[in-house]
Design a protein around this motif. Sequence first.
Motif, PDB file in Angstrom:
ATOM      1  N   SER A 242       0.824  -1.208   0.000  1.00  0.00           N
ATOM      2  CA  SER A 242       0.000   0.000   0.000  1.00  0.00           C
ATOM      3  C   SER A 242       0.855   1.254   0.000  1.00  0.00           C
ATOM      4  CB  SER A 242      -0.924   0.009   1.225  1.00  0.00           C
ATOM      5  OG  SER A 242      -0.190  -0.172   2.425  1.00  0.00           O
ATOM      6  N   ASP A 243       2.121   1.118   0.440  1.00  0.00           N
ATOM      7  CA  ASP A 243       3.068   2.231   0.442  1.00  0.00           C
ATOM      8  C   ASP A 243       4.382   1.763  -0.177  1.00  0.00           C
ATOM      9  OD1 ASP A 243       1.528   4.236   1.988  1.00  0.00           O
ATOM     10  OD2 ASP A 243       1.749   2.788   3.625  1.00  0.00           O
ATOM     11  N   VAL A 244       4.828   2.461  -1.212  1.00  0.00           N
ATOM     12  CA  VAL A 244       6.146   2.213  -1.792  1.00  0.00           C
ATOM     13  C   VAL A 244       6.947   3.493  -1.604  1.00  0.00           C
ATOM     14  CG1 VAL A 244       7.443   1.433  -3.802  1.00  0.00           C
ATOM     15  CG2 VAL A 244       5.059   0.717  -3.513  1.00  0.00           C
ATOM     16  N   VAL A 245       8.123   3.365  -1.009  1.00  0.00           N
ATOM     17  CA  VAL A 245       8.897   4.542  -0.625  1.00  0.00           C
ATOM     18  C   VAL A 245      10.336   4.393  -1.093  1.00  0.00           C
ATOM     19  CG1 VAL A 245       7.437   4.917   1.401  1.00  0.00           C
ATOM     20  CG2 VAL A 245       9.555   3.604   1.636  1.00  0.00           C
ATOM     21  N   LEU A 246      11.050   5.508  -1.078  1.00  0.00           N
ATOM     22  CA  LEU A 246      12.485   5.498  -1.358  1.00  0.00           C
ATOM     23  C   LEU A 246      13.111   6.775  -0.811  1.00  0.00           C
ATOM     24  CD1 LEU A 246      12.838   7.665  -3.902  1.00  0.00           C
ATOM     25  CD2 LEU A 246      12.129   5.703  -5.251  1.00  0.00           C
ATOM     26  N   PHE A 247      14.422   6.733  -0.612  1.00  0.00           N
ATOM     27  CA  PHE A 247      15.187   7.892  -0.192  1.00  0.00           C
ATOM     28  C   PHE A 247      16.068   8.369  -1.343  1.00  0.00           C
ATOM     29  CE2 PHE A 247      14.393   6.268   4.114  1.00  0.00           C
ATOM     30  CZ  PHE A 247      14.175   7.446   4.821  1.00  0.00           C
ATOM     31  N   THR A 248      16.298   9.671  -1.402  1.00  0.00           N
ATOM     32  CA  THR A 248      17.259  10.215  -2.352  1.00  0.00           C
ATOM     33  C   THR A 248      18.217  11.160  -1.638  1.00  0.00           C
ATOM     34  OG1 THR A 248      15.927  12.171  -2.909  1.00  0.00           O
ATOM     35  CG2 THR A 248      15.549  10.182  -4.207  1.00  0.00           C
ATOM     36  N   ASP A 249      19.408  11.256  -2.174  1.00  0.00           N
ATOM     37  CA  ASP A 249      20.393  12.233  -1.725  1.00  0.00           C
ATOM     38  C   ASP A 249      19.984  13.584  -2.307  1.00  0.00           C
ATOM     39  OD1 ASP A 249      22.595  13.878  -1.367  1.00  0.00           O
ATOM     40  OD2 ASP A 249      24.058  12.340  -1.908  1.00  0.00           O
ATOM     41  N   LEU A 250      19.730  14.557  -1.447  1.00  0.00           N
ATOM     42  CA  LEU A 250      19.251  15.848  -1.930  1.00  0.00           C
ATOM     43  C   LEU A 250      20.299  16.609  -2.737  1.00  0.00           C
ATOM     44  CD1 LEU A 250      16.998  17.142   0.963  1.00  0.00           C
ATOM     45  CD2 LEU A 250      16.324  16.646  -1.382  1.00  0.00           C
ATOM     46  N   SER A 251      21.541  16.170  -2.695  1.00  0.00           N
ATOM     47  CA  SER A 251      22.567  16.828  -3.505  1.00  0.00           C
ATOM     48  C   SER A 251      22.568  16.335  -4.948  1.00  0.00           C
ATOM     49  CB  SER A 251      23.956  16.607  -2.890  1.00  0.00           C
ATOM     50  OG  SER A 251      24.354  15.249  -3.011  1.00  0.00           O
ATOM     51  N   ASN A 252      21.704  15.350  -5.254  1.00  0.00           N
ATOM     52  CA  ASN A 252      21.645  14.769  -6.593  1.00  0.00           C
ATOM     53  C   ASN A 252      20.335  15.175  -7.274  1.00  0.00           C
ATOM     54  OD1 ASN A 252      21.421  13.155  -8.897  1.00  0.00           O
ATOM     55  ND2 ASN A 252      22.403  11.397  -7.930  1.00  0.00           N
ATOM     56  N   PRO A 253      20.320  16.261  -8.041  1.00  0.00           N
ATOM     57  CA  PRO A 253      19.069  16.709  -8.661  1.00  0.00           C
ATOM     58  C   PRO A 253      18.543  15.742  -9.712  1.00  0.00           C
ATOM     59  CG  PRO A 253      20.917  17.990  -9.487  1.00  0.00           C
ATOM     60  CD  PRO A 253      21.448  17.155  -8.356  1.00  0.00           C
TER      61      PRO A 253
END
Length: 277
Positions: A242-253
């Motif tokens: 029901s939830d698919v999530v991920l993290f990103t490095d904010l320095s990588n546009p």
Amino acid sequence: MSWQLTDDVEAFASTSDDFLRSRPVEHTVFLTLVDTLRRRGLHAYGSGAPIFGRWRTGEGAVEGVLLQTPPHPMMFSRLPAGAVAAALDTLAGRPLSAVNMLVDDAAEFVAGWPAPSATERLRVRLYRLEDLAPPSPPAGRARVAGVADRDLLVRWTSAFHDEIGEVREDGYGPVVDDRLSYGGITLWEVDGAPVSMATRSRPDAGMVRVQQVYTPLSHRGQGYGGAATSAVTREALDLGASDVVLFTDLSNPTSNGLYQRLGYRPVLDRVVMEFAS
């Protein structure tokens, strides 16, 4: 109200599980860490002994947690008023090289931690899928990786961690083996040759996290990473997440733009603050 620390993962899980599952999107990493430590043992992430903590109200309810798997930073959930100051007292005298916290909580913690200096090492954003918007597919197709791909996957996993500046004490074979055991690695291949990979966690509390997306330098710029991410996201949905999530490095546009085009939307920001010894 107080912090209670333990080195017993089962005791931590039994008292904190309801809290963690009440907000599985926010607590995605905690859920994955606890599951892995219970299945693979306390040294699944390194030779150091993990530490667990829960913040209890006067009525005994858990309203915050901390967890550290050395040598990684100590990670805190969102904390209620008073919990950061109390954590500073509870952890006083313990060696602490870095913390991973919500941005506002980190500012308060850093201001009170007795270190000569603190440096921001990483700032990440948690995204949650709203509606999957698959990209126009590049050449090739997706397939779930198998044991025949193991050597390649170990090399790619090691290369991924090299790029983000992380080192694992015992190599990446156990990580790859664990993900292969539940079909957690998807490859994008062209003419039968893998050109990109995306990995996912096991479903937990209705949540699946896309964990690593890696494309070797020679294959970048062709849309393979987006295609692999879209494919692994679709797998998670097909599994009933029901939830698919991920993290990103904010320095990588580039990655932040890609995931938003795929239908992921921001939830919260976290920061890793590193302390000088």
